[in-house]
Design a protein around this motif. Structure first.
Motif, short mmCIF file in Angstrom:
data_model
loop_
_atom_site.label_atom_id
_atom_site.label_comp_id
_atom_site.label_asym_id
_atom_site.label_seq_id
_atom_site.Cartn_x
_atom_site.Cartn_y
_atom_site.Cartn_z
N THR A 194 0.46 -1.60 0.06
CA THR A 194 0.03 0.26 0.05
C THR A 194 0.90 1.15 0.43
OG1 THR A 194 -0.22 -0.10 2.40
CG2 THR A 194 -1.88 -1.28 0.95
N GLN A 195 2.27 1.13 0.16
CA GLN A 195 3.01 2.02 0.13
C GLN A 195 3.01 2.91 -1.74
OE1 GLN A 195 6.44 0.69 1.34
NE2 GLN A 195 6.05 0.96 3.66
N LEU A 196 1.64 3.39 -2.20
CA LEU A 196 1.69 3.53 -3.68
C LEU A 196 1.25 4.71 -3.55
CD1 LEU A 196 -0.96 0.76 -3.72
CD2 LEU A 196 1.77 1.30 -4.86
N SER A 197 1.68 5.74 -4.58
CA SER A 197 1.37 6.60 -4.70
C SER A 197 -0.67 6.95 -5.31
CB SER A 197 1.52 7.69 -6.84
OG SER A 197 1.25 6.22 -7.54
N PRO A 198 -0.92 8.11 -5.30
CA PRO A 198 -2.79 8.32 -5.38
C PRO A 198 -3.42 7.43 -6.86
CG PRO A 198 -1.58 9.87 -4.81
CD PRO A 198 -0.63 9.51 -4.97
N ARG A 199 -2.35 7.04 -7.67
CA ARG A 199 -2.91 6.79 -8.97
C ARG A 199 -2.09 5.08 -8.52
NH1 ARG A 199 -3.22 9.24 -13.36
NH2 ARG A 199 -2.75 11.87 -13.28
N MET A 200 -2.38 4.25 -7.71
CA MET A 200 -1.76 3.25 -6.99
C MET A 200 -0.82 2.69 -7.67
SD MET A 200 -4.08 2.58 -5.07
CE MET A 200 -4.45 0.77 -5.07
N THR A 201 0.59 3.02 -8.11
CA THR A 201 2.23 2.39 -8.16
C THR A 201 2.89 3.05 -7.19
OG1 THR A 201 2.30 5.42 -9.75
CG2 THR A 201 0.78 3.02 -11.53
N LEU A 202 3.73 2.41 -7.70
CA LEU A 202 5.10 2.42 -6.44
C LEU A 202 6.01 2.45 -6.91
CD1 LEU A 202 5.87 1.53 -3.80
CD2 LEU A 202 6.49 -0.88 -4.91
N THR A 203 6.69 3.94 -7.61
CA THR A 203 7.65 4.47 -8.62
C THR A 203 9.21 3.60 -8.10
OG1 THR A 203 8.31 6.01 -6.58
CG2 THR A 203 6.55 6.89 -8.41
N SER A 204 9.11 3.41 -6.61
CA SER A 204 10.51 2.07 -6.41
C SER A 204 10.70 0.76 -7.68
CB SER A 204 10.29 1.61 -4.38
OG SER A 204 9.08 0.94 -4.31
N ALA A 205 9.74 0.94 -7.69
CA ALA A 205 9.47 -0.52 -8.81
C ALA A 205 9.97 -0.47 -10.02
CB ALA A 205 8.45 -1.21 -9.01
N VAL A 206 9.76 0.71 -10.39
CA VAL A 206 9.75 1.73 -11.42
C VAL A 206 11.53 1.93 -10.97
CG1 VAL A 206 9.64 3.44 -13.07
CG2 VAL A 206 7.87 2.44 -12.05
N ASP A 207 12.32 2.60 -10.26
CA ASP A 207 14.05 2.84 -10.48
C ASP A 207 14.26 1.51 -10.37
OD1 ASP A 207 13.06 5.19 -10.04
OD2 ASP A 207 12.64 5.29 -7.60
N ALA A 208 14.13 0.22 -9.36
CA ALA A 208 14.36 -1.05 -9.77
C ALA A 208 14.71 -0.79 -11.20
CB ALA A 208 13.69 -2.27 -8.60
N ALA A 209 13.50 -1.74 -11.85
CA ALA A 209 13.53 -2.14 -12.95
C ALA A 209 14.79 -1.70 -14.25
CB ALA A 209 12.11 -1.87 -13.63
N LYS A 210 14.32 0.33 -13.75
CA LYS A 210 15.20 0.83 -14.62
C LYS A 210 17.18 0.42 -14.23
CE LYS A 210 12.61 4.72 -15.72
NZ LYS A 210 12.50 6.34 -15.88
N SER A 211 16.80 0.81 -13.49
CA SER A 211 18.75 -0.30 -12.79
C SER A 211 18.70 -2.09 -12.95
CB SER A 211 18.27 -0.63 -11.28
OG SER A 211 18.26 -0.94 -10.51
N LEU A 212 17.76 -2.61 -13.07
CA LEU A 212 18.10 -4.14 -13.56
C LEU A 212 17.95 -4.56 -14.39
CD1 LEU A 212 16.43 -5.18 -10.15
CD2 LEU A 212 18.92 -5.02 -10.56
N GLY A 213 17.25 -3.63 -15.77
CA GLY A 213 17.17 -3.65 -16.76
C GLY A 213 15.64 -5.38 -17.20
N ALA A 214 14.91 -4.39 -15.74
CA ALA A 214 14.05 -5.80 -15.90
C ALA A 214 12.29 -4.99 -16.87
CB ALA A 214 13.81 -6.42 -14.84
#
Length: 412
Positions: A194-214
């Motif tokens: 539930t640590q989500l933005s008002p648009r129900m997204t998790l910004t840390s997941a985006v950062d992790a995906a970019k750094s890992l290329g996933a």
């Protein structure tokens, strides 16, 4: 209507065959023969792109004829209708597709197909592709770390992720990456996800995906590993005889409950969430050094139950990811050529067609950033495939679409 034949027709038919999921499942239900038509607007005089979209539409229409589900949502505010949302989807699988006619009709490209359709559910979006999506599995946070003390299972946060990576790596459509040294909920696992933005997204997941290329990020929380009767004596061989004379003792039952979350790495959107729960007998000494996911661990009744639970989780993860479109980042733009940050390891082959999307970052009223993906309605043909990158080519110059690094290609 004129029949248009081109040298890329065989390649396109192979791609269409893979889209329909023929490589994923054998026929199980009765097949129904249907005819369907798809149309798409021709933009920039690009017949390749219009043809691909018309074929996709024809497949969707064929599926709808056999199995369609309609969902309607209406929202009223102060007696006025503010939102009227209608969604139609299908769970039917389209097989044995034959193009009966195709060609340009003014500003449209039209395709007529005949196909056999089975009503067994494969993917909610009708079409399943053959590409392997990259998935980063992060470490699992622990709601009660002290519960791992018994049996010296303290490494469960990392070993659970590693076990999932090993299992997912052998499954179709998944390319798993071990990122168990990273956690997305280090401070408050109780509230995850539930640590989500008002648009129900998790910004840390985006950062992790970019750094890992996933393309996707798998995270989770271990909720419970507690003993039900922590003071119960260990089981003995003569317990069965005691039960026969009416003497019994509490069993050493231990629980294992964990949550799994899958986030899209480009938007941070939560695409899958599930809780898994089991229990088993834990008959090891209190000071035994068992370790999680070791041979000794899986030799216990508790370990065998946990193993079955994790295999179920892996099956659910694989099915979810298999039905998602393949996405990859554009790393470089050079005229008509697009350099894509994934190659042979993802299953890309020369002759494949990928839809092209622009990405842009926006901010809502609360100042929260979110990513928007816009369809250019054009496709790029893969020309070269290397182990770690691929080169695709547009029919027009990329400057006409204002394509930039970090835009996307997508395979349906």
């Amino acid at each position: 209507m004129a029949r248009l034949i081109s040298p890329w027709t065989p390649i396109l038919l192979i791609t269409l065959w893979l889209w329909a999921g023929l490589a994923q499942a054998e026929p199980t239900d009765e097949l129904v023969r249907v005819d369907a038509r798809g149309e798409a607007e021709i933009q920039y005089d690009d017949l390749n792109s219009a043809r691909m979209r018309a074929l996709r539409k024809a497949i969707e229409n064929a599926s709808m004829q056999v199995s369609a589900q309609v969902h309607s949502t209406q929202v009223m505010e102060n007696g006025n209708l503010t939102v009227d949302y209608l969604r139609v989807n299908s769970a039917a699988q389209v097989r044995d597709i034959h193009i009966m006619s195709e060609g340009r009709e003014g500003d449209l490209y039209a395709v007529d197909i005949t196909a056999r359709v089975a009503s067994d559910q494969v993917c909610a979006n009708v079409m399943a592709n053959h590409y392997r999506k990259s998935v980063a599995v992060t470490g699992f946070s622990m709601e009660h770390p002290e519960q791992a003390t018994l049996g010296h299972l303290g490494a469960v946060d990392r070993e659970l992720a590693a076990y999932l990576v090993n299992g997912l790596s052998g499954m179709a459509g998944v390319r798993a990456l071990n990122a168990n040294g990273m956690t997305l909920y280090p401070n408050n696992p109780l509230s995850a996800p539930t640590q989500l933005s008002p648009r129900m997204t998790l910004t840390s997941a985006v950062d992790a995906a970019k750094s890992l290329g996933a393309q996707f990020v798998i995270s989770g929380v271990i909720r419970d590993m507690a003993m039900e009767n922590p003071d119960a004596p260990r089981a003995r061989r003569w317990d069965g005889w005691l039960e026969k004379v009416g003497l019994s003792k509490a069993s050493r039952t231990r629980h294992f409950v964990f949550d799994v979350f899958i986030h899209d790495g480009y938007s941070g959107a939560l695409v899958f969430q599930s809780r898994y729960s089991t229990y088993g007998l834990w008959n090891e000494r209190n000071n035994a050094r068992v370790g999680f996911a070791t041979g000794k661990f899986f030799g216990t009744d508790y370990g065998q139950e946990v193993d079955r639970l994790m295999r179920q989780a892996m099956s659910d993860i694989q099915q979810t990811i298999q039905c998602q479109p393949f996405m990859a980042t554009i790393t470089q733009v050079d005229g008509k050529r697009l350099f894509v940050d994934t190659g042979a390891a993802s299953g890309l082959r020369p002759g494949d067609f990928l839809s092209v999307y622009r990405t842009s970052q926006h901010f809502d009223r609360q100042g929260e950033g979110f990513w928007q993906i816009s369809d250019t309605r054009l496709v790029a043909e893969v020309k070269q495939v290397q182990p770690h990158f691929a080169i695709a080519e547009l029919s027009i110059g990329s400057e006409r679409l204002n394509l930039q690094m970090d835009d996307l290609v997508m395979g349906w």
